[in-house]
Design a protein around this motif. Structure first.
Motif, mmCIF file in Angstrom:
data_model
loop_
_atom_site.group_PDB
_atom_site.id
_atom_site.type_symbol
_atom_site.label_atom_id
_atom_site.label_comp_id
_atom_site.label_asym_id
_atom_site.label_seq_id
_atom_site.Cartn_x
_atom_site.Cartn_y
_atom_site.Cartn_z
ATOM 1 N N ILE A 191 0.839 -1.204 0.000
ATOM 2 C CA ILE A 191 0.000 0.000 0.000
ATOM 3 C C ILE A 191 0.869 1.247 0.000
ATOM 4 N N ILE A 192 1.873 1.283 0.879
ATOM 5 C CA ILE A 192 2.744 2.461 0.968
ATOM 6 C C ILE A 192 3.491 2.670 -0.342
ATOM 7 N N SER A 193 4.018 1.595 -0.929
ATOM 8 C CA SER A 193 4.804 1.696 -2.165
ATOM 9 C C SER A 193 3.960 2.096 -3.365
ATOM 10 N N SER A 194 2.680 1.741 -3.357
ATOM 11 C CA SER A 194 1.838 2.032 -4.514
ATOM 12 C C SER A 194 1.183 3.411 -4.456
ATOM 13 N N ASP A 195 1.285 4.077 -3.324
ATOM 14 C CA ASP A 195 0.665 5.390 -3.165
ATOM 15 C C ASP A 195 1.743 6.470 -3.234
ATOM 16 N N HIS A 196 1.744 7.256 -4.299
ATOM 17 C CA HIS A 196 2.778 8.287 -4.509
ATOM 18 C C HIS A 196 2.818 9.290 -3.359
ATOM 19 N N ALA A 197 1.699 9.545 -2.750
ATOM 20 C CA ALA A 197 1.658 10.498 -1.640
ATOM 21 C C ALA A 197 2.368 9.955 -0.407
ATOM 22 N N LEU A 198 2.470 8.627 -0.290
ATOM 23 C CA LEU A 198 3.094 8.015 0.884
ATOM 24 C C LEU A 198 4.569 7.679 0.678
ATOM 25 N N CYS A 199 5.057 7.852 -0.535
ATOM 26 C CA CYS A 199 6.484 7.594 -0.776
ATOM 27 C C CYS A 199 7.101 8.779 -1.526
ATOM 28 N N GLY A 200 6.589 9.972 -1.240
ATOM 29 C CA GLY A 200 7.073 11.191 -1.891
ATOM 30 C C GLY A 200 8.384 11.692 -1.306
ATOM 31 N N PRO A 201 8.815 12.868 -1.733
ATOM 32 C CA PRO A 201 10.129 13.397 -1.346
ATOM 33 C C PRO A 201 10.279 13.729 0.132
ATOM 34 N N SER A 202 9.163 13.905 0.850
ATOM 35 C CA SER A 202 9.261 14.241 2.269
ATOM 36 C C SER A 202 8.980 13.048 3.178
ATOM 37 N N ASN A 203 8.759 11.872 2.586
ATOM 38 C CA ASN A 203 8.382 10.697 3.371
ATOM 39 C C ASN A 203 9.559 9.764 3.619
ATOM 40 N N MET A 204 9.517 9.100 4.768
ATOM 41 C CA MET A 204 10.531 8.113 5.130
ATOM 42 C C MET A 204 9.821 6.862 5.612
ATOM 43 N N LEU A 205 10.511 5.731 5.490
ATOM 44 C CA LEU A 205 9.975 4.473 5.977
ATOM 45 C C LEU A 205 11.078 3.767 6.763
ATOM 46 N N PHE A 206 10.745 3.354 7.991
ATOM 47 C CA PHE A 206 11.665 2.643 8.863
ATOM 48 C C PHE A 206 11.117 1.256 9.124
ATOM 49 N N GLN A 207 12.029 0.308 9.391
ATOM 50 C CA GLN A 207 11.634 -1.049 9.728
ATOM 51 C C GLN A 207 12.309 -1.445 11.031
ATOM 52 N N LEU A 208 11.599 -2.209 11.839
ATOM 53 C CA LEU A 208 12.156 -2.733 13.078
ATOM 54 C C LEU A 208 12.838 -4.059 12.772
ATOM 55 N N VAL A 209 14.144 -4.117 13.051
ATOM 56 C CA VAL A 209 14.919 -5.346 12.846
ATOM 57 C C VAL A 209 15.537 -5.693 14.196
ATOM 58 N N GLY A 210 14.983 -6.709 14.849
ATOM 59 C CA GLY A 210 15.404 -7.013 16.214
ATOM 60 C C GLY A 210 15.005 -5.850 17.112
ATOM 61 N N ASP A 211 15.984 -5.268 17.788
ATOM 62 C CA ASP A 211 15.725 -4.100 18.631
ATOM 63 C C ASP A 211 16.147 -2.803 17.956
ATOM 64 N N GLU A 212 16.501 -2.878 16.688
ATOM 65 C CA GLU A 212 17.064 -1.729 15.987
ATOM 66 C C GLU A 212 16.098 -1.190 14.940
ATOM 67 N N VAL A 213 16.062 0.124 14.823
ATOM 68 C CA VAL A 213 15.246 0.778 13.808
ATOM 69 C C VAL A 213 16.138 1.088 12.616
ATOM 70 N N ARG A 214 15.765 0.586 11.446
ATOM 71 C CA ARG A 214 16.570 0.810 10.240
ATOM 72 C C ARG A 214 15.766 1.582 9.204
ATOM 73 N N LEU A 215 16.446 2.502 8.545
ATOM 74 C CA LEU A 215 15.824 3.272 7.474
ATOM 75 C C LEU A 215 15.714 2.393 6.235
ATOM 76 N N VAL A 216 14.497 2.253 5.717
ATOM 77 C CA VAL A 216 14.253 1.444 4.522
ATOM 78 C C VAL A 216 14.248 2.331 3.283
#
Length: 136
Positions: free
Chosen positions: A51-76
């Motif tokens: 959903i996030i990847s298919s919506d241009h408004a949610l993956c625009g130039p001001s948007n970021m996506l992070f993922q939880l990997v174990g106890d660490e937050v990683r920028l996707v």
């Protein structure tokens, strides 16, 4: 207000403070907020990511996506309008103020390179993801 020293530049400080949603919300953050409730109900990582990847408004130039990997937050993924310093500060906000708490939108005023309005939309409990919208 929390403060972080910038690695490599001991003079400059990065900091943030939580702000209220009662103030005017920037349009990119408003779009993400309106999609947030629907996305949070989906629950599964792959569905949410689609959903996030298919919506241009949610993956625009001001948007970021992070993922939880174990106890660490990683920028996707990070939009072109978000600086490296801002991404670093937002990751620390997520680690220190968002992880382990009930999911729910939060808004911050962040100082990193410039002053930015940051809306954080955690989906950790359902999908292990976190969106952030940075408007500076």
């Amino acid at each position: 207000m929390q403060q972080l020293h910038v690695i490599g530049d001991p003079i400059q400080l990065q900091h943030w403070r939580e702000i209220d949603f009662a103030e005017e919300i920037p349009p990119p953050a408003l779009v993400a907020l309106s999609a947030y409730c629907q996305i949070a109900r989906m629950g599964e990582y792959e569905n949410v990511l689609d959903i996030i990847s298919s919506d241009h408004a949610l993956c625009g130039p001001s948007n970021m996506l992070f993922q939880l990997v174990g106890d660490e937050v990683r920028l996707v993924r990070s939009g072109g309008a978000v600086t490296r310093n801002a991404a670093s500060v937002i990751a620390r906000i997520i680690e220190s103020e968002v992880l382990g708490r009930e999911d729910g939108a939060r808004r911050y005023c962040v100082s990193a390179d410039t002053i930015a309005d940051v809306t954080i939309l955690p989906l950790f409990q359902s999908a292990g993801l976190c969106m952030a919208v940075v408007v500076g």
